[in-house]
Motif scaffolding. Structure first.
Motif, PDB file in Angstrom:
ATOM      1  N   LEU A  38       0.838  -1.303   0.290  1.00  0.00           N
ATOM      2  CA  LEU A  38       0.090   0.230  -0.422  1.00  0.00           C
ATOM      3  C   LEU A  38       0.852   1.852   0.129  1.00  0.00           C
ATOM      4  O   LEU A  38       0.527   2.450  -0.996  1.00  0.00           O
ATOM      5  CB  LEU A  38      -0.627  -0.307   1.074  1.00  0.00           C
ATOM      6  N   ALA A  39       2.156   1.234   1.066  1.00  0.00           N
ATOM      7  CA  ALA A  39       2.918   2.673   1.222  1.00  0.00           C
ATOM      8  C   ALA A  39       3.722   3.155  -0.227  1.00  0.00           C
ATOM      9  O   ALA A  39       3.643   3.818  -1.043  1.00  0.00           O
ATOM     10  CB  ALA A  39       3.415   2.138   2.349  1.00  0.00           C
ATOM     11  N   GLU A  40       3.776   1.751  -0.959  1.00  0.00           N
ATOM     12  CA  GLU A  40       4.658   1.451  -2.220  1.00  0.00           C
ATOM     13  C   GLU A  40       4.292   2.156  -3.869  1.00  0.00           C
ATOM     14  O   GLU A  40       4.841   2.421  -4.340  1.00  0.00           O
ATOM     15  CB  GLU A  40       5.938   0.789  -1.890  1.00  0.00           C
ATOM     16  N   GLN A  41       3.187   0.959  -3.399  1.00  0.00           N
ATOM     17  CA  GLN A  41       2.641   1.357  -4.760  1.00  0.00           C
ATOM     18  C   GLN A  41       1.150   1.982  -5.196  1.00  0.00           C
ATOM     19  O   GLN A  41       0.789   2.562  -6.001  1.00  0.00           O
ATOM     20  CB  GLN A  41       1.842  -0.044  -4.575  1.00  0.00           C
ATOM     21  N   GLY A  42       1.115   3.067  -3.348  1.00  0.00           N
ATOM     22  CA  GLY A  42      -0.080   3.978  -3.500  1.00  0.00           C
ATOM     23  C   GLY A  42       0.867   5.200  -4.204  1.00  0.00           C
ATOM     24  O   GLY A  42       1.721   5.556  -4.364  1.00  0.00           O
ATOM     25  N   GLN A  43      -0.170   6.166  -4.616  1.00  0.00           N
ATOM     26  CA  GLN A  43       0.088   7.702  -5.474  1.00  0.00           C
ATOM     27  C   GLN A  43       0.095   8.662  -4.414  1.00  0.00           C
ATOM     28  O   GLN A  43      -0.665   8.677  -4.248  1.00  0.00           O
ATOM     29  CB  GLN A  43      -0.028   7.210  -6.954  1.00  0.00           C
ATOM     30  N   VAL A  44       0.953   8.895  -3.854  1.00  0.00           N
ATOM     31  CA  VAL A  44      -0.178  10.469  -3.849  1.00  0.00           C
ATOM     32  C   VAL A  44      -0.797  12.020  -4.449  1.00  0.00           C
ATOM     33  O   VAL A  44       0.327  12.326  -5.991  1.00  0.00           O
ATOM     34  CB  VAL A  44       1.503  11.620  -2.836  1.00  0.00           C
ATOM     35  N   ARG A  45      -1.163  11.956  -4.065  1.00  0.00           N
ATOM     36  CA  ARG A  45      -1.982  13.034  -4.401  1.00  0.00           C
ATOM     37  C   ARG A  45      -1.996  14.704  -4.058  1.00  0.00           C
ATOM     38  O   ARG A  45      -2.111  14.951  -2.450  1.00  0.00           O
ATOM     39  CB  ARG A  45      -2.827  12.843  -4.928  1.00  0.00           C
ATOM     40  N   GLN A  46      -2.180  15.834  -4.463  1.00  0.00           N
ATOM     41  CA  GLN A  46      -1.815  17.243  -3.306  1.00  0.00           C
ATOM     42  C   GLN A  46      -3.017  18.159  -3.954  1.00  0.00           C
ATOM     43  O   GLN A  46      -3.864  17.763  -4.874  1.00  0.00           O
ATOM     44  CB  GLN A  46      -0.857  17.937  -3.736  1.00  0.00           C
ATOM     45  N   LEU A  47      -4.557  17.595  -2.861  1.00  0.00           N
ATOM     46  CA  LEU A  47      -5.226  18.682  -3.027  1.00  0.00           C
ATOM     47  C   LEU A  47      -5.182  20.152  -2.487  1.00  0.00           C
ATOM     48  O   LEU A  47      -5.510  20.945  -1.817  1.00  0.00           O
ATOM     49  CB  LEU A  47      -6.687  18.233  -2.763  1.00  0.00           C
ATOM     50  N   PRO A  48      -6.023  20.842  -3.232  1.00  0.00           N
ATOM     51  CA  PRO A  48      -5.226  22.959  -2.611  1.00  0.00           C
ATOM     52  C   PRO A  48      -7.520  22.485  -2.201  1.00  0.00           C
ATOM     53  O   PRO A  48      -8.379  22.086  -2.033  1.00  0.00           O
ATOM     54  CB  PRO A  48      -6.141  23.590  -3.864  1.00  0.00           C
ATOM     55  N   PRO A  49      -7.155  23.258  -1.378  1.00  0.00           N
ATOM     56  CA  PRO A  49      -8.454  23.711  -0.668  1.00  0.00           C
ATOM     57  C   PRO A  49      -9.359  23.546  -1.231  1.00  0.00           C
ATOM     58  O   PRO A  49      -9.394  24.674  -2.514  1.00  0.00           O
ATOM     59  CB  PRO A  49      -8.741  25.624   0.467  1.00  0.00           C
TER      60      PRO A  49
ATOM     61  N   THR B 122      -2.915  16.257   1.195  1.00  0.00           N
ATOM     62  CA  THR B 122      -2.042  15.473   0.961  1.00  0.00           C
ATOM     63  C   THR B 122      -3.023  13.779   1.286  1.00  0.00           C
ATOM     64  O   THR B 122      -3.521  13.301   2.038  1.00  0.00           O
ATOM     65  CB  THR B 122      -0.832  15.567   1.202  1.00  0.00           C
ATOM     66  N   LEU B 123      -2.560  13.000   0.021  1.00  0.00           N
ATOM     67  CA  LEU B 123      -3.848  12.199   0.610  1.00  0.00           C
ATOM     68  C   LEU B 123      -2.576  10.490  -0.798  1.00  0.00           C
ATOM     69  O   LEU B 123      -2.298  10.670  -1.129  1.00  0.00           O
ATOM     70  CB  LEU B 123      -5.003  11.607  -0.760  1.00  0.00           C
ATOM     71  N   LEU B 124      -2.786   9.400   0.176  1.00  0.00           N
ATOM     72  CA  LEU B 124      -2.251   8.052  -0.390  1.00  0.00           C
ATOM     73  C   LEU B 124      -3.569   8.034  -1.548  1.00  0.00           C
ATOM     74  O   LEU B 124      -4.790   7.448  -0.865  1.00  0.00           O
ATOM     75  CB  LEU B 124      -1.740   7.489   0.162  1.00  0.00           C
ATOM     76  N   HIS B 125      -3.443   7.828  -2.565  1.00  0.00           N
ATOM     77  CA  HIS B 125      -4.238   7.041  -3.678  1.00  0.00           C
ATOM     78  C   HIS B 125      -4.180   5.439  -3.750  1.00  0.00           C
ATOM     79  O   HIS B 125      -2.844   5.154  -4.702  1.00  0.00           O
ATOM     80  CB  HIS B 125      -4.434   7.170  -4.832  1.00  0.00           C
ATOM     81  N   VAL B 126      -4.727   4.567  -3.744  1.00  0.00           N
ATOM     82  CA  VAL B 126      -4.098   3.275  -3.969  1.00  0.00           C
ATOM     83  C   VAL B 126      -5.495   2.754  -5.113  1.00  0.00           C
ATOM     84  O   VAL B 126      -6.582   2.769  -4.856  1.00  0.00           O
ATOM     85  CB  VAL B 126      -4.332   2.036  -2.698  1.00  0.00           C
ATOM     86  N   ARG B 127      -4.913   2.750  -6.328  1.00  0.00           N
ATOM     87  CA  ARG B 127      -5.603   2.623  -7.263  1.00  0.00           C
ATOM     88  C   ARG B 127      -6.582   1.321  -7.540  1.00  0.00           C
ATOM     89  O   ARG B 127      -6.222   0.080  -6.800  1.00  0.00           O
ATOM     90  CB  ARG B 127      -5.117   2.723  -8.457  1.00  0.00           C
ATOM     91  N   GLN B 128      -7.421   1.075  -7.883  1.00  0.00           N
ATOM     92  CA  GLN B 128      -8.568  -0.241  -8.087  1.00  0.00           C
ATOM     93  C   GLN B 128      -7.478  -1.738  -8.755  1.00  0.00           C
ATOM     94  O   GLN B 128      -7.478  -2.348  -9.221  1.00  0.00           O
ATOM     95  CB  GLN B 128      -9.800   0.418  -9.095  1.00  0.00           C
ATOM     96  N   HIS B 129      -6.553  -0.950 -10.066  1.00  0.00           N
ATOM     97  CA  HIS B 129      -6.180  -2.026 -10.205  1.00  0.00           C
ATOM     98  C   HIS B 129      -5.214  -2.724  -9.797  1.00  0.00           C
ATOM     99  O   HIS B 129      -4.691  -4.006  -9.953  1.00  0.00           O
ATOM    100  CB  HIS B 129      -5.138  -1.654 -11.739  1.00  0.00           C
ATOM    101  N   THR B 130      -4.759  -1.413  -8.688  1.00  0.00           N
ATOM    102  CA  THR B 130      -3.472  -1.973  -7.995  1.00  0.00           C
ATOM    103  C   THR B 130      -3.868  -3.454  -6.924  1.00  0.00           C
ATOM    104  O   THR B 130      -3.324  -4.055  -6.575  1.00  0.00           O
ATOM    105  CB  THR B 130      -2.704  -1.381  -6.808  1.00  0.00           C
ATOM    106  N   LEU B 131      -5.349  -2.993  -6.321  1.00  0.00           N
ATOM    107  CA  LEU B 131      -5.744  -3.412  -5.869  1.00  0.00           C
ATOM    108  C   LEU B 131      -6.701  -4.862  -5.838  1.00  0.00           C
ATOM    109  O   LEU B 131      -6.091  -5.949  -5.142  1.00  0.00           O
ATOM    110  CB  LEU B 131      -7.126  -2.716  -4.842  1.00  0.00           C
ATOM    111  N   ASP B 132      -6.575  -4.792  -7.111  1.00  0.00           N
ATOM    112  CA  ASP B 132      -7.576  -6.451  -8.059  1.00  0.00           C
ATOM    113  C   ASP B 132      -6.018  -7.159  -7.967  1.00  0.00           C
ATOM    114  O   ASP B 132      -6.332  -8.705  -7.595  1.00  0.00           O
ATOM    115  CB  ASP B 132      -7.915  -5.732  -8.892  1.00  0.00           C
ATOM    116  N   THR B 133      -4.950  -6.846  -8.660  1.00  0.00           N
ATOM    117  CA  THR B 133      -3.712  -7.491  -8.413  1.00  0.00           C
ATOM    118  C   THR B 133      -3.113  -8.163  -7.233  1.00  0.00           C
ATOM    119  O   THR B 133      -2.253  -9.664  -6.779  1.00  0.00           O
ATOM    120  CB  THR B 133      -2.145  -6.955  -9.009  1.00  0.00           C
TER     121      THR B 133
END
Length: 236
Positions: A27-38, A108-119
């Protein structure tokens, strides 16, 4: 943000902390970090789902909206803060998103995509149980909130929510706020929306708590000064 830093942040949550080391790493390594403004919308009700998210910093509102033309209304259902996860409902039923998710402040979010989870699930079917536990964690909190709304007087309901927010809803490892003061980053307007009570009622209850030296009212936040007494008032 490096994987080790992500791991340390997520480890503050009981769910992630209890995962096996291989699943934590995935989860920590394959997730993608995303930034969101307010104010930026992450997704809306009805959007196609694509995985799950964890909040690494900042805060995300989960919002319910009634779209009926000129009378559109919205309500904040909850605020998601580090190191909590969200979006897991769609992981199980593959249906569209149930609510809106909007950055309450720079997030700041960690996004674990569906295809990563499916695998991961294809390689390790037993991982499904771990994500089932994440879902049941939220269901327990939801049932508790419904029961409180039906049975508790408004002041007790508000105080109980403050205690829960201070203690991280019982799903975080740290026990911040047990000793000493703790700042809860929530405005009176947001408390009003979350609890579905008037802004005036929220202000009145908070003023009474402040007069008892149990909290300090700050702009956009509340300082919890005596958590143990608040817990007694909340009948916890």
């Amino acid at each position: 943000m490096q994987a080790l830093q992500i791991h340390r942040t997520l480890s503050r949550g009981k769910w992630y902390a209890n995962l096996s080391a291989p699943l934590q790493s995935a989860l920590a390594e394959q997730g993608q970090v995303r930034q969101l403004p307010p104010g930026q919308r992450l997704f809306s009700r009805g959007d196609c789902a694509d995985g799950i998210y964890a909040v690494l910093s900042g805060c995300v509102q989960i919002v319910g909206t009634s779209r009926s033309g000129v009378d559109d209304k919205s309500v904040i259902l909850t605020l998601i803060e580090p190191p909590d996860w969200f979006g897991e409902i769609c992981l199980f039923d593959r249906q569209p998103r149930t609510h809106d998710a909007i950055a309450d402040e720079p997030a700041t979010l960690l996004h674990v995509r569906q295809h990563t989870l499916d695998t991961l699930f294809a390689q390790h079917p037993h991982y499904w149980r771990e994500f089932g536990l994440l879902l049941t964690q939220k269901i327990r909190l939801m049932f508790g909130a419904i029961e409180d709304a039906a049975l508790l007087p408004t002041p007790i309901r508000l105080i109980r929510r403050l205690v829960q927010m201070t203690e991280g809803y019982g799903i975080r490892c740290e026990q911040s706020g047990i000793l000493g003061s703790r700042t809860v980053n929530v405005s009176q307007e947001k408390l009003s929306s979350i609890l579905a009570i008037s802004r005036q009622t929220v202000n009145q209850i908070l003023k009474e708590l402040e007069n008892e030296n149990l909290i300090g009212i700050r702009r956009g936040s509340l300082e919890i000064l005596d958590l143990q007494t608040l817990k007694q008032k909340a009948q916890l």
